[in-house]
Scaffold this active site. Structure first.
Site, mmCIF file in Angstrom:
data_model
loop_
_atom_site.group_PDB
_atom_site.id
_atom_site.type_symbol
_atom_site.label_atom_id
_atom_site.label_comp_id
_atom_site.label_asym_id
_atom_site.label_seq_id
_atom_site.Cartn_x
_atom_site.Cartn_y
_atom_site.Cartn_z
ATOM 1 C CE LYS A 42 -3.123 -4.168 -3.868
ATOM 2 N NZ LYS A 42 -2.866 -4.742 -2.529
ATOM 3 C CD GLU A 81 -1.707 -2.665 -11.688
ATOM 4 O OE1 GLU A 81 -2.618 -3.493 -11.512
ATOM 5 O OE2 GLU A 81 -1.695 -1.540 -11.162
ATOM 6 C CG HIS A 99 0.157 5.425 -1.666
ATOM 7 N ND1 HIS A 99 -0.021 5.688 -3.007
ATOM 8 C CD2 HIS A 99 1.499 5.485 -1.450
ATOM 9 C CE1 HIS A 99 1.156 5.885 -3.575
ATOM 10 N NE2 HIS A 99 2.098 5.769 -2.658
ATOM 11 N NE ARG A 126 -10.897 -3.328 5.044
ATOM 12 C CZ ARG A 126 -10.880 -2.094 4.580
ATOM 13 N NH1 ARG A 126 -11.960 -1.329 4.702
ATOM 14 N NH2 ARG A 126 -9.810 -1.596 3.991
#
Length: 478
Positions: free
Chosen positions: A115, A199, A234, A291
């Protein structure tokens, strides 16, 4: 490409076999001990045993899978999703063996697999990023400095992996050290990489993603958006296309940003760029999945594009014939992931035998399935049984078809997410498009289920039937 090995199992292996057969490509399946009699291994033209039931001893054995491909005379490998689909080392080994890798380059997989590396790549293209750090946090004092600038709440997040692992939401500074160490420890354990970053936490986000196709000649397009906000732990359970949260102006802006993300890493093949959308309709880049996505059927239903076919064509060097201006949303599609899970017990796995298993059918109904009646759901893998997809000319038509399809999808012997799917389709927040990633926490539990279905007699009868079937199932296995 004359023969294709599918390095996967279950419904996605069956799905790839279907398109390969349509294209005149022979297929090779691989199976573990648990999957010796699985549907995917019987549908392929050839099938080969690759090891014991645990994925680490079978579906994750790179050299074994490549050896099988060479032995079978296959000249390409499709990884599906999960297992080795986003493993850059496997992609390299496939290429080095002289086989065609149906996916992006190993370099693109590596960049988007981190990330932090992904943030570094896309910020050069002015793609919006969530306020926070684009570098790993080295210690508590640095983290404290960051959160004081960012403001609470914040999200401590692992650079590698996904699925909510290595992730902590922090509302108060006094829990900073504890949360930071817990996230690092979990990330290290899950991914072998303890790098975490911070974040700003978007409190009521929607999860919006764009499907990308890119050929080897620089031509990149998006095939519109998907709404993936109905999640548990999640992870997505219900997806739809297109999202009701976007107007055309915002959709175009996000689509252009998604293409920039793909170009940032020299992407080829099918991929998905994920964004979060806040309540003020600001969007931020989340990650790119290098993918095919589980939810790809909803995009296929509204665009008419077979994404697996395009993956194969791009991998064998063909130019992508589709132009951006030709992509239009035709109707609406919804997907329910049918998991062997008990939605009334925190979605815990329900592992047993499919005593009765009957698929729904009809106009606008598609089931991407990986099981048959009498099959045992293995404990070793993701508990998804199938994907139920419905299409309608309008969103409401797709919702009604989904409710009917769920009613006609008969599964006995295990608990599934079918009752949860029906609940969502009937809930005002979903029907009105007023939901976010916290839908389950805000709206779903057994009491809410009973209350919703007590309003109409015929639906109450359906709930009674479900309870009766649940009790029968308990009696069978006690």
């Amino acid at each position: 490409m004359k023969k294709l090995l599918i390095a996967n199992r279950g419904e996605i292996a069956c799905r790839i076999i279907s398109t390969a057969r349509k294209m005149g490509i022979r297929t090779v399946a691989v199976y573990s001990e648990a999957d010796r009699y699985a549907l995917h291994s019987s549908l392929a033209d050839e099938s080969y045993y690759i090891g014991p039931s645990p994925g680490s001893e079978s579906y994750l054995k790179m050299s074994v899978i490549i050896d099988v491909a060479l032995k079978a005379g296959a000249n390409a490998i499709h990884p599906g999703y999960g297992f080795l689909s986003e493993n850059a080392q496997f992609a390299r080994l496939v290429n080095e063996a002289g086989l065609i890798w149906i996916g992006p380059s190993p370099e693109a997989i590596e960049v988007m697999g981190s990330k932090l590396a992904a943030k570094e790549a896309v910020k050069k293209f002015n793609v919006p990023l969530v306020p926070g750090t684009d570098y790993p946090i080295s210690g508590v004092e640095e983290a404290r400095s960051v959160v004081q600038k960012t403001g609470f709440p914040v999200l401590i997040k692992a650079s590698a992996g996904g699925g909510g692992k290595g992730m902590r939401v922090l509302y108060e500074e006094k829990f900073l050290e504890e949360s930071l160490q817990a996230a690092i420890s979990e990330a290290t354990s899950a991914f072998g990489d303890g790098s975490v970053f911070i974040e700003k936490y978007i409190t009521n986000p929607r999860h919006i993603e764009f499907q990308i196709l890119a050929d080897q000649y620089g031509h990149t397009i998006h095939l519109l958006d998907r709404e993936c906000s109905i999640q548990r732990r999640h992870q997505k359970v219900i997806e739809e296309a297109p999202s009701v949260a976007l107007d055309e102006e915002l959709r175009n802006e996000m689509g252009k940003a998604a293409i920039m993300v793909a170009k940032a890493c020299g992407y080829t093949g099918a991929g998905t760029v994920e964004f979060i959308l806040d309540e003020a309709k600001n969007f931020y880049f989340l990650e790119m999945n290098t993918r095919l996505q589980v939810e790809h059927p909803v995009t296929e239903m509204i665009t008419g594009v077979d994404l697996v076919e395009q993956q194969i064509r791009i991998a064998r060097g063909e130019k992508l014939p589709i132009q951006q201006e030709s992509i239009r949303a035709n109707g609406h599609a919804i997907e329910l992931r049918v998991y062997a899970e008990d939605p009334f017990n925190d979605f815990l796995p329900s592992i047993a035998r499919l005593q009765t298993y009957s698929l729904p059918s009809g106009e606008g109904v598609r089931v991407d399935n990986g099981y048959r009646e009498g099959d045992e759901i293995p404990i070793y893998y993701d508990p998804m049984i199938s994907k139920l997809i419905t299409y309608g000319h309008t969103r409401q038509a797709a919702i009604e078809r989904m409710k009917n399809a769920i009613d006609n999808y008969i599964i006995l012997g295990i608990e599934t997410t079918l009752p949860f799917g029906h609940f969502v389709m009937c809930h005002a927040a979903f029907i009105n498009g007023e939901f976010d990633t916290h839908f389950v926490a805000k709206h779903f539990n057994e009491e809410a289920y009973r209350e919703l279905y007590s309003n109409e007699a015929h639906i109450a009868a359906r709930f009674t039937r479900w309870l009766t079937e649940k009790e029968k199932s308990k009696l069978t296995f006690e």
